[in-house]
Design an enzyme around this catalytic site. Sequence first.
Site, PDB file in Angstrom:
ATOM      1  N   LYS A 102      -9.030  -0.195  -2.922  1.00  0.00           N
ATOM      2  CA  LYS A 102      -9.941   0.645  -3.722  1.00  0.00           C
ATOM      3  C   LYS A 102      -9.153   1.533  -4.698  1.00  0.00           C
ATOM      4  CE  LYS A 102     -11.808   2.557  -0.034  1.00  0.00           C
ATOM      5  NZ  LYS A 102     -10.993   1.878   1.003  1.00  0.00           N
ATOM      6  N   ARG A 158     -19.373   7.148   2.493  1.00  0.00           N
ATOM      7  CA  ARG A 158     -18.881   6.370   3.638  1.00  0.00           C
ATOM      8  C   ARG A 158     -19.852   6.340   4.787  1.00  0.00           C
ATOM      9  NH1 ARG A 158     -12.706   6.145   4.580  1.00  0.00           N
ATOM     10  NH2 ARG A 158     -12.129   7.018   2.627  1.00  0.00           N
ATOM     11  N   ARG A 188       2.327   0.133   2.642  1.00  0.00           N
ATOM     12  CA  ARG A 188       1.940   1.003   1.521  1.00  0.00           C
ATOM     13  C   ARG A 188       2.873   2.211   1.414  1.00  0.00           C
ATOM     14  NH1 ARG A 188      -4.000   3.034   1.034  1.00  0.00           N
ATOM     15  NH2 ARG A 188      -3.706   3.507   3.234  1.00  0.00           N
ATOM     16  N   ARG A 193       1.838   7.382   4.350  1.00  0.00           N
ATOM     17  CA  ARG A 193       0.798   8.294   4.848  1.00  0.00           C
ATOM     18  C   ARG A 193       0.802   8.346   6.367  1.00  0.00           C
ATOM     19  NH1 ARG A 193      -4.611   6.607   1.632  1.00  0.00           N
ATOM     20  NH2 ARG A 193      -5.445   6.801   3.731  1.00  0.00           N
ATOM     21  N   ARG A 215      -9.371   3.615  12.153  1.00  0.00           N
ATOM     22  CA  ARG A 215     -10.042   3.710  10.841  1.00  0.00           C
ATOM     23  C   ARG A 215     -10.901   2.463  10.602  1.00  0.00           C
ATOM     24  NH1 ARG A 215      -5.031   4.600   7.118  1.00  0.00           N
ATOM     25  NH2 ARG A 215      -6.517   4.323   5.406  1.00  0.00           N
TER      26      ARG A 215
HETATM   27  P1  AP5 Z   1      -4.946   0.844  -1.677  1.00  0.00           P
HETATM   28  O1  AP5 Z   1      -5.374   0.626  -3.085  1.00  0.00           O
HETATM   29  O2  AP5 Z   1      -4.204   2.091  -1.338  1.00  0.00           O
HETATM   30  O3  AP5 Z   1      -6.216   0.658  -0.684  1.00  0.00           O
HETATM   31  P2  AP5 Z   1      -7.450   1.610  -0.406  1.00  0.00           P
HETATM   32  O4  AP5 Z   1      -8.645   0.737  -0.236  1.00  0.00           O
HETATM   33  O5  AP5 Z   1      -7.545   2.696  -1.436  1.00  0.00           O
HETATM   34  O6  AP5 Z   1      -7.015   2.165   1.009  1.00  0.00           O
HETATM   35  P3  AP5 Z   1      -7.092   3.606   1.704  1.00  0.00           P
HETATM   36  O7  AP5 Z   1      -6.358   3.447   2.992  1.00  0.00           O
HETATM   37  O8  AP5 Z   1      -6.645   4.698   0.770  1.00  0.00           O
HETATM   38  O9  AP5 Z   1      -8.595   3.753   1.983  1.00  0.00           O
HETATM   39  P4  AP5 Z   1      -9.254   4.676   2.963  1.00  0.00           P
HETATM   40  O10 AP5 Z   1     -10.651   4.584   2.493  1.00  0.00           O
HETATM   41  O11 AP5 Z   1      -9.037   4.388   4.384  1.00  0.00           O
HETATM   42  O12 AP5 Z   1      -8.478   6.081   2.772  1.00  0.00           O
HETATM   43  P5  AP5 Z   1      -8.881   7.429   2.044  1.00  0.00           P
HETATM   44  O13 AP5 Z   1      -7.660   7.972   1.446  1.00  0.00           O
HETATM   45  O14 AP5 Z   1     -10.098   7.263   1.218  1.00  0.00           O
HETATM   46  O15 AP5 Z   1      -4.081  -0.441  -1.236  1.00  0.00           O
HETATM   47  C1  AP5 Z   1      -3.468  -0.511   0.041  1.00  0.00           C
HETATM   48  C2  AP5 Z   1      -2.088  -1.227  -0.090  1.00  0.00           C
HETATM   49  O16 AP5 Z   1      -2.318  -2.570  -0.496  1.00  0.00           O
HETATM   50  C3  AP5 Z   1      -1.155  -0.614  -1.158  1.00  0.00           C
HETATM   51  O17 AP5 Z   1       0.185  -0.716  -0.694  1.00  0.00           O
HETATM   52  C4  AP5 Z   1      -1.370  -1.503  -2.391  1.00  0.00           C
HETATM   53  O18 AP5 Z   1      -0.184  -1.547  -3.201  1.00  0.00           O
HETATM   54  C5  AP5 Z   1      -1.660  -2.849  -1.743  1.00  0.00           C
HETATM   55  N1  AP5 Z   1      -2.595  -3.650  -2.526  1.00  0.00           N
HETATM   56  C6  AP5 Z   1      -3.751  -3.211  -3.111  1.00  0.00           C
HETATM   57  N2  AP5 Z   1      -4.389  -4.237  -3.709  1.00  0.00           N
HETATM   58  C7  AP5 Z   1      -3.625  -5.357  -3.466  1.00  0.00           C
HETATM   59  C8  AP5 Z   1      -3.771  -6.732  -3.815  1.00  0.00           C
HETATM   60  N3  AP5 Z   1      -4.837  -7.188  -4.536  1.00  0.00           N
HETATM   61  N4  AP5 Z   1      -2.810  -7.593  -3.397  1.00  0.00           N
HETATM   62  C9  AP5 Z   1      -1.740  -7.160  -2.672  1.00  0.00           C
HETATM   63  N5  AP5 Z   1      -1.537  -5.858  -2.321  1.00  0.00           N
HETATM   64  C10 AP5 Z   1      -2.490  -4.970  -2.717  1.00  0.00           C
HETATM   65  O19 AP5 Z   1      -9.335   8.337   3.299  1.00  0.00           O
HETATM   66  C11 AP5 Z   1      -8.403   8.830   4.230  1.00  0.00           C
HETATM   67  C12 AP5 Z   1      -9.139   9.678   5.270  1.00  0.00           C
HETATM   68  O20 AP5 Z   1      -9.793  10.804   4.628  1.00  0.00           O
HETATM   69  C13 AP5 Z   1     -10.278   8.968   6.028  1.00  0.00           C
HETATM   70  O21 AP5 Z   1      -9.780   8.216   7.128  1.00  0.00           O
HETATM   71  C14 AP5 Z   1     -11.124  10.176   6.458  1.00  0.00           C
HETATM   72  O22 AP5 Z   1     -10.545  10.850   7.550  1.00  0.00           O
HETATM   73  C15 AP5 Z   1     -11.050  11.099   5.245  1.00  0.00           C
HETATM   74  N6  AP5 Z   1     -12.123  10.816   4.266  1.00  0.00           N
HETATM   75  C16 AP5 Z   1     -11.975  10.373   2.985  1.00  0.00           C
HETATM   76  N7  AP5 Z   1     -13.167  10.219   2.397  1.00  0.00           N
HETATM   77  C17 AP5 Z   1     -14.102  10.575   3.315  1.00  0.00           C
HETATM   78  C18 AP5 Z   1     -15.528  10.590   3.312  1.00  0.00           C
HETATM   79  N8  AP5 Z   1     -16.231  10.206   2.236  1.00  0.00           N
HETATM   80  N9  AP5 Z   1     -16.164  10.995   4.437  1.00  0.00           N
HETATM   81  C19 AP5 Z   1     -15.481  11.398   5.536  1.00  0.00           C
HETATM   82  N10 AP5 Z   1     -14.127  11.388   5.613  1.00  0.00           N
HETATM   83  C20 AP5 Z   1     -13.441  10.974   4.501  1.00  0.00           C
END
Ligand code: AP5
Length: 205
Positions: A13, A88, A122, A151, A162
């Site tokens: 994402k 979410r 990552r 992270r 997660r």
């Molecule tokens: P990346 O682009 O970083 O993936 P992502 O989908 O953004 O993954 P996240 O882990 O950031 O998502 P998340 O939703 O769990 O975390 P968030 O920070 O929102 O890609 C991942 C890896 O793959 C990278 O190394 C990239 O280079 C590689 N890659 C990407 N695309 C690729 C491809 N096509 N081919 C090969 N490699 C590729 O949330 C963290 C925490 O915050 C949550 O667990 C929760 O505790 C809290 N939180 C955040 N938002 C909320 C909410 N709305 N409600 C409640 N709690 C929340």
Amino acid sequence: MRLVLLGPPGAGKGTQAALLCRRYGIKHISTGDMLRAELLAKTKLGLEAHSYIEKGELVPDSVIIDMVKAKLKEPEFKNGYILDGFPRTIAQADALEQFVKLDAVIYLEVDFEIIIKRISGRRRCPDCGAIYHVSHYAENTCSCGGVLYQREDDKLETVKNRLAVYEAETRPLIAYYSQKGLLRTVSGEGSPEEVDAKIAAMLVP
Ligand code: AP5
């Protein structure tokens, strides 16, 4: 354009949001990044959120909804944005509907085994937020000079939780947005550029 990027942790994402922002000149809003910035600044919100993030749990809906509502009032978002990591839960989606009319919800579909590989390699830049993967980028330093880090919620046990939380709380949004005619499903497998091209083709009116 007002878009939501939906998908499991590690689906890409953040990676796709950066490419979409460049393409459409709109802003990226990542609730995960916002919470990490709050934590870095040691605010009350950041410290409260940390206890959830480190376990891979969701931060309570009321906290997140207020945070996003306040963010969207800022003038820089008036021409559109991509919401990454929000909503979410059904409660978050219902709240969003009260104050935003979305154009589309892009659901990135990726196999869980691929997700584990992506998350375990990552690396992130603390300064500019750029996202890397060790298999494509062997350096320890970002192109902006920041020192890359892993992270704390990317540890395997936390990632498994997660993914379980995603299944229980976030997956129901696929049916939710499908019923509203907003869901666009894209395979998130393939290179980032290939996925970007699929999304762009799908967003052409
Ligand atoms: P990346 O682009 O970083 O993936 P992502 O989908 O953004 O993954 P996240 O882990 O950031 O998502 P998340 O939703 O769990 O975390 P968030 O920070 O929102 O890609 C991942 C890896 O793959 C990278 O190394 C990239 O280079 C590689 N890659 C990407 N695309 C690729 C491809 N096509 N081919 C090969 N490699 C590729 O949330 C963290 C925490 O915050 C949550 O667990 C929760 O505790 C809290 N939180 C955040 N938002 C909320 C909410 N709305 N409600 C409640 N709690 C929340």
